[in-house]
Design a protein around this motif. Structure first.
Motif, PDB file in Angstrom:
ATOM      1  N   PHE A  31     -16.979   8.613 -22.135  1.00 59.35           N
ATOM      2  CA  PHE A  31     -17.446   9.175 -20.852  1.00 59.35           C
ATOM      3  C   PHE A  31     -18.156   8.056 -20.112  1.00 59.35           C
ATOM      4  O   PHE A  31     -19.247   7.630 -20.507  1.00 59.35           O
ATOM      5  CB  PHE A  31     -18.391  10.355 -21.109  1.00 59.35           C
ATOM      6  CG  PHE A  31     -18.612  11.237 -19.913  1.00 59.35           C
ATOM      7  CD1 PHE A  31     -18.970  10.716 -18.679  1.00 59.35           C
ATOM      8  CD2 PHE A  31     -18.467  12.613 -20.008  1.00 59.35           C
ATOM      9  CE1 PHE A  31     -19.184  11.525 -17.575  1.00 59.35           C
ATOM     10  CE2 PHE A  31     -18.681  13.444 -18.908  1.00 59.35           C
ATOM     11  CZ  PHE A  31     -19.024  12.892 -17.698  1.00 59.35           C
ATOM     12  N   ASN A  32     -17.559   7.575 -19.034  1.00 60.99           N
ATOM     13  CA  ASN A  32     -18.082   6.427 -18.297  1.00 60.99           C
ATOM     14  C   ASN A  32     -18.484   6.825 -16.877  1.00 60.99           C
ATOM     15  O   ASN A  32     -17.800   7.633 -16.242  1.00 60.99           O
ATOM     16  CB  ASN A  32     -17.021   5.320 -18.226  1.00 60.99           C
ATOM     17  CG  ASN A  32     -16.566   4.864 -19.595  1.00 60.99           C
ATOM     18  OD1 ASN A  32     -17.383   4.451 -20.415  1.00 60.99           O
ATOM     19  ND2 ASN A  32     -15.269   4.951 -19.860  1.00 60.99           N
ATOM     20  N   ILE A  33     -19.582   6.243 -16.416  1.00 63.48           N
ATOM     21  CA  ILE A  33     -20.031   6.458 -15.041  1.00 63.48           C
ATOM     22  C   ILE A  33     -20.064   5.108 -14.344  1.00 63.48           C
ATOM     23  O   ILE A  33     -20.753   4.182 -14.791  1.00 63.48           O
ATOM     24  CB  ILE A  33     -21.411   7.123 -14.989  1.00 63.48           C
ATOM     25  CG1 ILE A  33     -21.422   8.420 -15.815  1.00 63.48           C
ATOM     26  CG2 ILE A  33     -21.800   7.417 -13.544  1.00 63.48           C
ATOM     27  CD1 ILE A  33     -22.772   9.101 -15.867  1.00 63.48           C
ATOM     28  N   SER A  34     -19.334   4.995 -13.259  1.00 62.35           N
ATOM     29  CA  SER A  34     -19.295   3.749 -12.498  1.00 62.35           C
ATOM     30  C   SER A  34     -20.545   3.600 -11.649  1.00 62.35           C
ATOM     31  O   SER A  34     -21.212   4.575 -11.314  1.00 62.35           O
ATOM     32  CB  SER A  34     -18.051   3.727 -11.605  1.00 62.35           C
ATOM     33  OG  SER A  34     -16.871   3.869 -12.373  1.00 62.35           O
ATOM     34  N   SER A  35     -20.843   2.374 -11.269  1.00 64.51           N
ATOM     35  CA  SER A  35     -22.029   2.051 -10.492  1.00 64.51           C
ATOM     36  C   SER A  35     -22.109   2.896  -9.230  1.00 64.51           C
ATOM     37  O   SER A  35     -21.194   2.890  -8.397  1.00 64.51           O
ATOM     38  CB  SER A  35     -21.994   0.566 -10.116  1.00 64.51           C
ATOM     39  OG  SER A  35     -23.202   0.144  -9.544  1.00 64.51           O
ATOM     40  N   GLY A  36     -23.188   3.696  -9.095  1.00 65.15           N
ATOM     41  CA  GLY A  36     -23.363   4.571  -7.954  1.00 65.15           C
ATOM     42  C   GLY A  36     -22.999   6.012  -8.219  1.00 65.15           C
ATOM     43  O   GLY A  36     -23.424   6.910  -7.495  1.00 65.15           O
ATOM     44  N   GLY A  37     -22.195   6.275  -9.252  1.00 64.65           N
ATOM     45  CA  GLY A  37     -21.868   7.639  -9.623  1.00 64.65           C
ATOM     46  C   GLY A  37     -23.098   8.368 -10.138  1.00 64.65           C
ATOM     47  O   GLY A  37     -24.095   7.756 -10.515  1.00 64.65           O
ATOM     48  N   SER A  38     -23.033   9.705 -10.172  1.00 58.27           N
ATOM     49  CA  SER A  38     -24.211  10.496 -10.518  1.00 58.27           C
ATOM     50  C   SER A  38     -23.812  11.689 -11.375  1.00 58.27           C
ATOM     51  O   SER A  38     -22.848  12.401 -11.064  1.00 58.27           O
ATOM     52  CB  SER A  38     -24.909  10.970  -9.241  1.00 58.27           C
ATOM     53  OG  SER A  38     -26.063  11.723  -9.525  1.00 58.27           O
ATOM     54  N   LEU A  39     -24.570  11.911 -12.461  1.00 60.66           N
ATOM     55  CA  LEU A  39     -24.325  13.031 -13.365  1.00 60.66           C
ATOM     56  C   LEU A  39     -25.630  13.750 -13.661  1.00 60.66           C
ATOM     57  O   LEU A  39     -26.618  13.114 -14.046  1.00 60.66           O
ATOM     58  CB  LEU A  39     -23.718  12.533 -14.680  1.00 60.66           C
ATOM     59  CG  LEU A  39     -23.575  13.578 -15.798  1.00 60.66           C
ATOM     60  CD1 LEU A  39     -22.550  14.645 -15.410  1.00 60.66           C
ATOM     61  CD2 LEU A  39     -23.184  12.905 -17.111  1.00 60.66           C
ATOM     62  N   ILE A  40     -25.635  15.064 -13.455  1.00 62.75           N
ATOM     63  CA  ILE A  40     -26.765  15.903 -13.830  1.00 62.75           C
ATOM     64  C   ILE A  40     -26.279  16.924 -14.849  1.00 62.75           C
ATOM     65  O   ILE A  40     -25.267  17.606 -14.621  1.00 62.75           O
ATOM     66  CB  ILE A  40     -27.361  16.638 -12.608  1.00 62.75           C
ATOM     67  CG1 ILE A  40     -27.925  15.636 -11.600  1.00 62.75           C
ATOM     68  CG2 ILE A  40     -28.447  17.613 -13.036  1.00 62.75           C
ATOM     69  CD1 ILE A  40     -28.409  16.279 -10.303  1.00 62.75           C
ATOM     70  N   VAL A  41     -26.975  17.020 -15.983  1.00 57.07           N
ATOM     71  CA  VAL A  41     -26.685  18.030 -16.999  1.00 57.07           C
ATOM     72  C   VAL A  41     -27.879  18.971 -17.055  1.00 57.07           C
ATOM     73  O   VAL A  41     -28.965  18.578 -17.468  1.00 57.07           O
ATOM     74  CB  VAL A  41     -26.430  17.387 -18.378  1.00 57.07           C
ATOM     75  CG1 VAL A  41     -26.193  18.470 -19.423  1.00 57.07           C
ATOM     76  CG2 VAL A  41     -25.231  16.445 -18.313  1.00 57.07           C
ATOM     77  N   ASN A  42     -27.679  20.210 -16.629  1.00 58.07           N
ATOM     78  CA  ASN A  42     -28.776  21.171 -16.565  1.00 58.07           C
ATOM     79  C   ASN A  42     -29.058  21.845 -17.900  1.00 58.07           C
ATOM     80  O   ASN A  42     -30.133  22.407 -18.101  1.00 58.07           O
ATOM     81  CB  ASN A  42     -28.470  22.241 -15.510  1.00 58.07           C
ATOM     82  CG  ASN A  42     -28.603  21.712 -14.096  1.00 58.07           C
ATOM     83  OD1 ASN A  42     -29.491  20.917 -13.806  1.00 58.07           O
ATOM     84  ND2 ASN A  42     -27.698  22.128 -13.210  1.00 58.07           N
TER      85      ASN A  42
END
Length: 233
Positions: A31-42
């Motif tokens: 699971f990769n997030i690129s620079s500037g991407g955003s992930l919130i896990v509630n």
């Protein structure tokens, strides 16, 4: 808000913002997030993710790990193109509040990036810096050092944006001023933002606050949001 299980590969792109309920990343998945991407896990999160920050120059940047458990050692230094300094110094440094100096990572040693702490990091050339670990789904409390001028280098502990206005307003009993300082490598100076600016601190961003001589700074999970990239380059 869905509950997601990642069984293969998933990438959140630079402009993508994703909010989930629960997240499970299986052992053989990525699971990769690129620079500037955003992930919130509630909800709950298990398994590891990798957040990658793009640094456009070989100047110093104030960075923070947006995941829990990443280790900086010789392997991490090599994989991320970290610059070499005098002797065994490597271009990863923690800020020493007591005398306003920097302590540099040494070749052959290792430690874990601390949640909510900022670091000065420089690559030998432009490129990316990646952090791999678990997602922080808890509130974070950082104990301030109160000696000398009281400046403490903190960092965003989440793979999403956080509201600096909320942090400053909620921690007035511990701060000398409702201000954050971000290093601007382009101008070799600090940009300042006060509580009313409600500046959104990007994933991977380090920032300074000034202690009033006591207390902690709390960074709550509820301060998270999705924004366009505000990372101070």
């Amino acid at each position: 808000g869905d509950n997601i299980i990642v069984r293969a590969n998933k990438t959140i792109n630079t402009t993508e913002n994703i909010t989930l309920g629960n997240l499970t990343v299986e052992t053989n998945a990525a699971f990769n997030i690129s620079s500037g991407g955003s992930l919130i896990v509630n909800g709950t999160a298990s398994g590891t993710i990798t957040y990658t920050r793009t640094l456009g120059t070989n100047n110093y940047y104030l960075l923070a790990s947006p995941v829990v458990g990443e280790t900086y050692d010789d392997t991490w230094v090599s994989n991320n193109g970290i610059a070499t300094g005098t002797g065994d110094n490597r271009a990863i440094a923690t800020y020493v509040t007591s005398n306003d100096t920097w302590t540099y990572f040494q070749a052959g040693s290792s430690a874990t990036f601390q949640d909510g702490q900022g670091y000065a990091i420089r690559r030998s050339s432009s490129g990316t810096v990646s952090f791999t670990g678990t997602i922080n789904t808890d509130d974070e409390t950082v104990t301030l050092t109160t000696t000398d001028n009281g400046y403490n280098l903190l960092g965003n502990p989440y793979p999403s944006y956080i509201n600096s206005g909320s942090i400053l307003s909620a921690n007035t009993n511990s701060l000398a001023t409702q201000t954050i300082w971000l290093w601007n490598q382009a101008t070799a100076s600090y940009d300042t933002y006060v509580a009313n600016n409600a500046f959104k601190i990007a994933p991977g961003q380090g920032f300074f606050v000034k202690s009033d001589g006591s207390g902690d700074v709390s960074i709550l999970e509820s301060y998270q949001s999705h924004e366009s990239d505000t990372f101070q380059r």
